[in-house]
Design a protein around this motif. Structure first.
Motif: not given
Length: 113
Positions: A28-32, A52-57, A61-65, A91-92
């Motif tokens: 919650h709070g991260f952009v996934i 598996r999940l994907h997120y963008r660096a 909001a994704n700092k430290g994810l 894409i991570f």
């Protein structure tokens, strides 16, 4: 009697549903971009399911994810892709294994240790 695929069995299993719900709460709070989903299955007993999940660096909001995911048992990698404007971006993808017993005698576990 209806025959279901292994992916249907895994997707509908309580362990999978609980893992996805718990992960969504923790993220919650991260952009996934794509929440956890079964990606691959190793046919053993118990079934080893790579989630598996994907997120963008580069999103504030994704700092430290990435660090948070790695500390919590996820393996994180990246792949190159293009955005809507044709620019190269990354894409991570994060993976974590869960184990689903085929018979009810075994205890369920979250993998990654």
């Amino acid at each position: 009697m209806e025959t279901r695929s292994t992916f249907e069995y895994v997707r509908d299993h309580e362990i999978t549903k609980t893992f996805i719900q718990d992960t969504k709460k923790m993220l919650h709070g991260f952009v996934i971009e794509r929440m956890p989903e079964p990606h691959s299955i190793s046919m053993s007993n118990p079934l080893r399911v790579n989630m598996r999940l994907h997120y963008r660096a580069g999103i504030k909001a994704n700092k430290g994810l990435k660090t948070w995911l790695e500390v919590n048992g996820w393996k994180v990698g990246r792949r190159e892709t293009t955005d809507e404007d044709g620019r190269t971006c990354y894409i991570f993808e994060a993976y974590r294994a869960i184990h689903i017993p085929i018979d009810k005698k075994e205890e369920p576990t979250y993998g990654g240790q």
